[in-house]
Design a protein around this motif. Structure first.
Motif, PDB file in Angstrom:
ATOM      1  N   VAL A   1      54.695  24.343  57.371  1.00  0.00           N
ATOM      2  CA  VAL A   1      53.939  23.455  58.280  1.00  0.00           C
ATOM      3  C   VAL A   1      55.035  22.832  59.131  1.00  0.00           C
ATOM      4  N   GLU A   2      56.114  22.475  58.608  1.00  0.00           N
ATOM      5  CA  GLU A   2      57.134  21.511  59.351  1.00  0.00           C
ATOM      6  C   GLU A   2      57.629  22.479  60.589  1.00  0.00           C
ATOM      7  N   GLN A   3      57.644  23.425  60.356  1.00  0.00           N
ATOM      8  CA  GLN A   3      58.276  24.472  61.488  1.00  0.00           C
ATOM      9  C   GLN A   3      57.207  24.373  62.554  1.00  0.00           C
ATOM     10  N   VAL A   4      56.097  24.700  62.344  1.00  0.00           N
ATOM     11  CA  VAL A   4      54.930  24.888  63.113  1.00  0.00           C
ATOM     12  C   VAL A   4      55.012  23.633  63.907  1.00  0.00           C
ATOM     13  N   LEU A   5      54.999  22.325  63.312  1.00  0.00           N
ATOM     14  CA  LEU A   5      54.890  21.055  63.992  1.00  0.00           C
ATOM     15  C   LEU A   5      56.201  20.832  64.705  1.00  0.00           C
ATOM     16  N   ALA A   6      57.107  21.444  64.293  1.00  0.00           N
ATOM     17  CA  ALA A   6      58.322  21.256  65.203  1.00  0.00           C
ATOM     18  C   ALA A   6      58.174  21.838  66.460  1.00  0.00           C
ATOM     19  N   TYR A   7      57.636  23.106  66.454  1.00  0.00           N
ATOM     20  CA  TYR A   7      57.545  23.927  67.623  1.00  0.00           C
ATOM     21  C   TYR A   7      56.500  23.586  68.382  1.00  0.00           C
ATOM     22  N   PHE A   8      55.254  23.136  68.065  1.00  0.00           N
ATOM     23  CA  PHE A   8      54.130  22.684  68.579  1.00  0.00           C
ATOM     24  C   PHE A   8      53.366  21.335  68.842  1.00  0.00           C
ATOM     25  N   GLY A   9      53.991  20.589  67.820  1.00  0.00           N
ATOM     26  CA  GLY A   9      53.583  19.050  67.394  1.00  0.00           C
ATOM     27  C   GLY A   9      52.139  18.996  67.684  1.00  0.00           C
ATOM     28  N   GLU A  10      51.886  18.112  68.667  1.00  0.00           N
ATOM     29  CA  GLU A  10      50.409  17.707  68.932  1.00  0.00           C
ATOM     30  C   GLU A  10      49.614  18.756  69.823  1.00  0.00           C
ATOM     31  N   SER A  11      50.209  19.931  70.201  1.00  0.00           N
ATOM     32  CA  SER A  11      49.551  20.910  71.000  1.00  0.00           C
ATOM     33  C   SER A  11      48.358  21.556  70.335  1.00  0.00           C
ATOM     34  N   LEU A  12      48.488  21.866  69.120  1.00  0.00           N
ATOM     35  CA  LEU A  12      47.396  22.463  68.342  1.00  0.00           C
ATOM     36  C   LEU A  12      46.177  21.317  67.776  1.00  0.00           C
ATOM     37  N   THR A  13      45.162  22.008  67.805  1.00  0.00           N
ATOM     38  CA  THR A  13      43.853  21.137  67.314  1.00  0.00           C
ATOM     39  C   THR A  13      43.847  21.082  65.983  1.00  0.00           C
ATOM     40  N   GLY A  14      44.169  21.899  64.968  1.00  0.00           N
ATOM     41  CA  GLY A  14      44.437  21.862  63.511  1.00  0.00           C
ATOM     42  C   GLY A  14      45.566  22.525  62.754  1.00  0.00           C
ATOM     43  N   CYS A  15      45.803  22.330  61.820  1.00  0.00           N
ATOM     44  CA  CYS A  15      47.012  22.839  60.934  1.00  0.00           C
ATOM     45  C   CYS A  15      46.598  22.766  59.441  1.00  0.00           C
ATOM     46  N   SER A  16      46.465  23.956  58.800  1.00  0.00           N
ATOM     47  CA  SER A  16      46.439  24.070  57.305  1.00  0.00           C
ATOM     48  C   SER A  16      47.758  23.086  56.769  1.00  0.00           C
ATOM     49  N   LYS A  17      47.635  22.267  55.846  1.00  0.00           N
ATOM     50  CA  LYS A  17      48.666  21.727  55.060  1.00  0.00           C
ATOM     51  C   LYS A  17      49.427  22.693  54.185  1.00  0.00           C
ATOM     52  N   ARG A  18      49.029  23.839  53.782  1.00  0.00           N
ATOM     53  CA  ARG A  18      49.676  24.317  52.745  1.00  0.00           C
ATOM     54  C   ARG A  18      51.235  24.776  53.525  1.00  0.00           C
ATOM     55  N   ARG A  19      52.107  24.411  52.539  1.00  0.00           N
ATOM     56  CA  ARG A  19      53.545  24.322  52.960  1.00  0.00           C
ATOM     57  C   ARG A  19      54.313  25.543  53.513  1.00  0.00           C
ATOM     58  N   ARG A  20      53.772  26.799  52.668  1.00  0.00           N
ATOM     59  CA  ARG A  20      54.545  27.798  53.052  1.00  0.00           C
ATOM     60  C   ARG A  20      53.762  29.089  52.942  1.00  0.00           C
ATOM     61  N   ALA A  21      53.951  29.886  54.046  1.00  0.00           N
ATOM     62  CA  ALA A  21      53.314  31.352  53.986  1.00  0.00           C
ATOM     63  C   ALA A  21      53.826  32.001  52.895  1.00  0.00           C
TER      64      ALA A  21
END
Length: 194
Positions: free
Chosen positions: A154-174
């Motif tokens: 999740v941290e990498q997703v948010l580092a790449y896209f931040g607030e550009s996404l509407t929603g994000c699952s908080k599961r920590r790892r794939a």
């Protein structure tokens, strides 16, 4: 836009599905990396996804579904042929992606410059549950800007896209690795590749 960070629970999944139906872009865990998804019938959402990833529109996107019935509207089963269709269905759910002839109902914005569409019935329970909750197949692509490594947290997703996404699952790892197989189109010479 504010990215809602939602727990990997039934209510969180339900809210992610609502965001998808409202035209949002969401991040969720897949078999090996985090994915980005949206409603394939929403041209605006798909175009936002191309822009967010800086992905050339000529490349098109993969569609995932929880059941074959979610993908059938996008597949030209007549051109695919009964034998290939049966072979494809027998391989699912699972990690095999098929590139098949697209139906006339498949929006051009999904497939880029291709005559086919990439489809997979996922065996990954969280991704399948998201498709079921959304009531549709999903555009699914790795969570990364074009040319960079796919996010696995999740941290990498948010580092790449931040607030550009509407929603994000908080599961920590794939959760695991995946190998997709691209099959040659019916009538084309070639062999399976992995």
């Amino acid at each position: 836009m504010t990215c809602l960070r939602l727990p990997a629970t039934r209510p969180g999944l339900t809210r992610l599905a609502e965001l998808i139906r409202q035209g949002g872009l969401v991040a969720y865990p897949t078999e090996g990396v985090f994915g980005l998804g949206c409603d394939p019938q929403s041209r605006a959402s798909v175009e936002m996804l191309y822009a967010l990833k800086s992905r050339p529109q000529a490349q098109g996107f993969l569609l995932i579904g929880a059941e074959v019935s979610q993908l059938e509207p996008y597949i030209d089963t007549d051109r695919l042929g009964a034998q290939r269709y049966a072979e494809m269905r027998a391989s699912w759910p699972g990690p095999i992606t098929w590139v098949v002839p697209r139906s006339a109902r498949t929006p051009a914005w999904l497939v880029g410059g291709h005559g086919g569409v990439a489809v997979r019935v996922t065996a990954h329970a969280p991704a399948a549950a998201l498709c079921r909750a959304a009531g549709t197949a999903l555009v699914s692509t790795s969570a990364n800007p074009h040319g960079l490594a796919a996010a696995t947290t999740v941290e990498q997703v948010l580092a790449y896209f931040g607030e550009s996404l509407t929603g994000c699952s908080k599961r920590r790892r794939a959760v695991s690795g995946v190998r997709a197989v691209r099959w040659p189109r019916p009538g084309c010479a070639g062999r399976r590749s992995s």
